[in-house]
Design a protein around this motif. Sequence first.
Motif, PDB file in Angstrom:
ATOM      1  N   LEU A  57       4.035  11.468  10.899  1.00 18.58           N
ATOM      2  CA  LEU A  57       4.174  12.752  10.231  1.00 18.58           C
ATOM      3  C   LEU A  57       4.755  13.721  11.252  1.00 18.58           C
ATOM      4  O   LEU A  57       4.057  14.132  12.190  1.00 18.58           O
ATOM      5  CB  LEU A  57       2.839  13.269   9.711  1.00 18.58           C
ATOM      6  N   GLN A  58       6.027  14.027  11.096  1.00 12.84           N
ATOM      7  CA  GLN A  58       6.675  15.010  11.946  1.00 12.84           C
ATOM      8  C   GLN A  58       6.445  16.386  11.346  1.00 12.84           C
ATOM      9  O   GLN A  58       6.822  16.641  10.198  1.00 12.84           O
ATOM     10  CB  GLN A  58       8.177  14.729  12.049  1.00 12.84           C
ATOM     11  N   MET A  59       5.809  17.247  12.129  1.00 12.03           N
ATOM     12  CA  MET A  59       5.446  18.570  11.641  1.00 12.03           C
ATOM     13  C   MET A  59       6.199  19.623  12.444  1.00 12.03           C
ATOM     14  O   MET A  59       6.010  19.736  13.656  1.00 12.03           O
ATOM     15  CB  MET A  59       3.933  18.790  11.771  1.00 12.03           C
ATOM     16  N   ASN A  60       7.056  20.357  11.767  1.00 10.36           N
ATOM     17  CA  ASN A  60       7.853  21.410  12.395  1.00 10.36           C
ATOM     18  C   ASN A  60       7.463  22.777  11.846  1.00 10.36           C
ATOM     19  O   ASN A  60       6.843  22.872  10.785  1.00 10.36           O
ATOM     20  CB  ASN A  60       9.335  21.158  12.152  1.00 10.36           C
ATOM     21  N   ARG A 113       9.130  21.379   5.927  1.00 11.47           N
ATOM     22  CA  ARG A 113       8.657  21.513   7.311  1.00 11.47           C
ATOM     23  C   ARG A 113       8.137  20.193   7.864  1.00 11.47           C
ATOM     24  O   ARG A 113       8.268  19.934   9.066  1.00 11.47           O
ATOM     25  CB  ARG A 113       7.546  22.561   7.394  1.00 11.47           C
ATOM     26  N   PHE A 114       7.522  19.372   7.011  1.00 10.19           N
ATOM     27  CA  PHE A 114       6.940  18.103   7.442  1.00 10.19           C
ATOM     28  C   PHE A 114       7.783  16.949   6.901  1.00 10.19           C
ATOM     29  O   PHE A 114       8.321  17.019   5.788  1.00 10.19           O
ATOM     30  CB  PHE A 114       5.514  17.952   6.903  1.00 10.19           C
ATOM     31  N   THR A 115       7.850  15.882   7.705  1.00  5.35           N
ATOM     32  CA  THR A 115       8.571  14.685   7.296  1.00  5.35           C
ATOM     33  C   THR A 115       7.723  13.460   7.592  1.00  5.35           C
ATOM     34  O   THR A 115       7.278  13.276   8.722  1.00  5.35           O
ATOM     35  CB  THR A 115       9.912  14.561   8.030  1.00  5.35           C
ATOM     36  N   MET A 116       7.532  12.625   6.576  1.00  7.38           N
ATOM     37  CA  MET A 116       6.774  11.376   6.733  1.00  7.38           C
ATOM     38  C   MET A 116       7.743  10.214   6.807  1.00  7.38           C
ATOM     39  O   MET A 116       8.728  10.163   6.056  1.00  7.38           O
ATOM     40  CB  MET A 116       5.816  11.193   5.558  1.00  7.38           C
ATOM     41  N   SER A 117       7.447   9.282   7.705  1.00  5.95           N
ATOM     42  CA  SER A 117       8.308   8.124   7.865  1.00  5.95           C
ATOM     43  C   SER A 117       7.483   6.948   8.356  1.00  5.95           C
ATOM     44  O   SER A 117       6.289   7.095   8.652  1.00  5.95           O
ATOM     45  CB  SER A 117       9.433   8.428   8.859  1.00  5.95           C
ATOM     46  N   TYR A 175       0.821  -1.207   0.000  1.00  6.02           N
ATOM     47  CA  TYR A 175       0.000   0.000   0.000  1.00  6.02           C
ATOM     48  C   TYR A 175       0.856   1.258   0.000  1.00  6.02           C
ATOM     49  O   TYR A 175       1.911   1.309   0.641  1.00  6.02           O
ATOM     50  CB  TYR A 175      -0.914   0.033   1.226  1.00  6.02           C
ATOM     51  N   CYS A 176       0.380   2.253  -0.676  1.00  6.16           N
ATOM     52  CA  CYS A 176       0.916   3.591  -0.572  1.00  6.16           C
ATOM     53  C   CYS A 176       0.208   4.262   0.603  1.00  6.16           C
ATOM     54  O   CYS A 176      -1.028   4.253   0.678  1.00  6.16           O
ATOM     55  CB  CYS A 176       0.659   4.379  -1.853  1.00  6.16           C
ATOM     56  N   MET A 177       0.984   4.805   1.525  1.00 10.40           N
ATOM     57  CA  MET A 177       0.428   5.474   2.689  1.00 10.40           C
ATOM     58  C   MET A 177       0.534   6.980   2.499  1.00 10.40           C
ATOM     59  O   MET A 177       1.529   7.477   1.938  1.00 10.40           O
ATOM     60  CB  MET A 177       1.175   5.063   3.952  1.00 10.40           C
ATOM     61  N   ALA A 178      -0.471   7.684   2.957  1.00 13.26           N
ATOM     62  CA  ALA A 178      -0.484   9.123   2.755  1.00 13.26           C
ATOM     63  C   ALA A 178      -1.119   9.841   3.936  1.00 13.26           C
ATOM     64  O   ALA A 178      -1.862   9.252   4.717  1.00 13.26           O
ATOM     65  CB  ALA A 178      -1.248   9.472   1.477  1.00 13.26           C
ATOM     66  N   TRP A 179      -0.800  11.107   4.038  1.00 15.37           N
ATOM     67  CA  TRP A 179      -1.453  12.017   4.970  1.00 15.37           C
ATOM     68  C   TRP A 179      -2.183  13.091   4.150  1.00 15.37           C
ATOM     69  O   TRP A 179      -1.635  13.634   3.189  1.00 15.37           O
ATOM     70  CB  TRP A 179      -0.443  12.691   5.889  1.00 15.37           C
ATOM     71  N   TYR A 194      -6.302  16.082  10.454  1.00 19.46           N
ATOM     72  CA  TYR A 194      -5.322  15.335   9.675  1.00 19.46           C
ATOM     73  C   TYR A 194      -5.736  13.871   9.594  1.00 19.46           C
ATOM     74  O   TYR A 194      -6.063  13.251  10.609  1.00 19.46           O
ATOM     75  CB  TYR A 194      -3.942  15.470  10.309  1.00 19.46           C
ATOM     76  N   TYR A 195      -5.691  13.335   8.370  1.00 21.27           N
ATOM     77  CA  TYR A 195      -6.101  11.964   8.116  1.00 21.27           C
ATOM     78  C   TYR A 195      -4.958  11.144   7.528  1.00 21.27           C
ATOM     79  O   TYR A 195      -4.212  11.627   6.681  1.00 21.27           O
ATOM     80  CB  TYR A 195      -7.258  11.929   7.113  1.00 21.27           C
ATOM     81  N   CYS A 196      -4.905   9.911   7.953  1.00 20.82           N
ATOM     82  CA  CYS A 196      -4.019   8.927   7.379  1.00 20.82           C
ATOM     83  C   CYS A 196      -4.845   8.082   6.405  1.00 20.82           C
ATOM     84  O   CYS A 196      -6.018   7.809   6.677  1.00 20.82           O
ATOM     85  CB  CYS A 196      -3.461   8.064   8.505  1.00 20.82           C
TER      86      CYS A 196
END
Length: 121
Positions: free
Chosen positions: A80-83, A66-70, A33-37, A93-95
């Motif tokens: 989702l790291q949000m700086n 600013r944001f990093t997904m891992s 699966y492709c995961m997204a925010w 915010y939805y996954c």
Amino acid sequence: QVQLAESGGGLVQAGGSLRLSCAASGRSTFGSYCMAWFRQAPGKEREFISRLFAGRTYYADSVKGRFTMSSNYAGDTVYLQMNTLKPEDTAVYYCAASPLVSSDTSRYNYWGQGTQVTVSS
């Protein structure tokens, strides 16, 4: 079948940081699966933020830098790291998960319940 559950939202001042988590159940890992925010602000359409597939990420211009997904090593949680948060980042915010690599909401079959992020000025 995939069940997704987000956590980590809250209230933060502008310039602050938050880390969102999305845990998968029903299927032990995200597999192919492709995961997204995505996010949705009041009165606005749901907006793509980022996606992760096969170790590669892609970001919307509005959050790039600013944001990093891992994901974790087990492959059952994405983050989702949000700086440097801004008031305009305020939204639910939805996954989501999709068998296709896409930024289009219509391509995503599975969604979490959402988590509220509020950024005060």
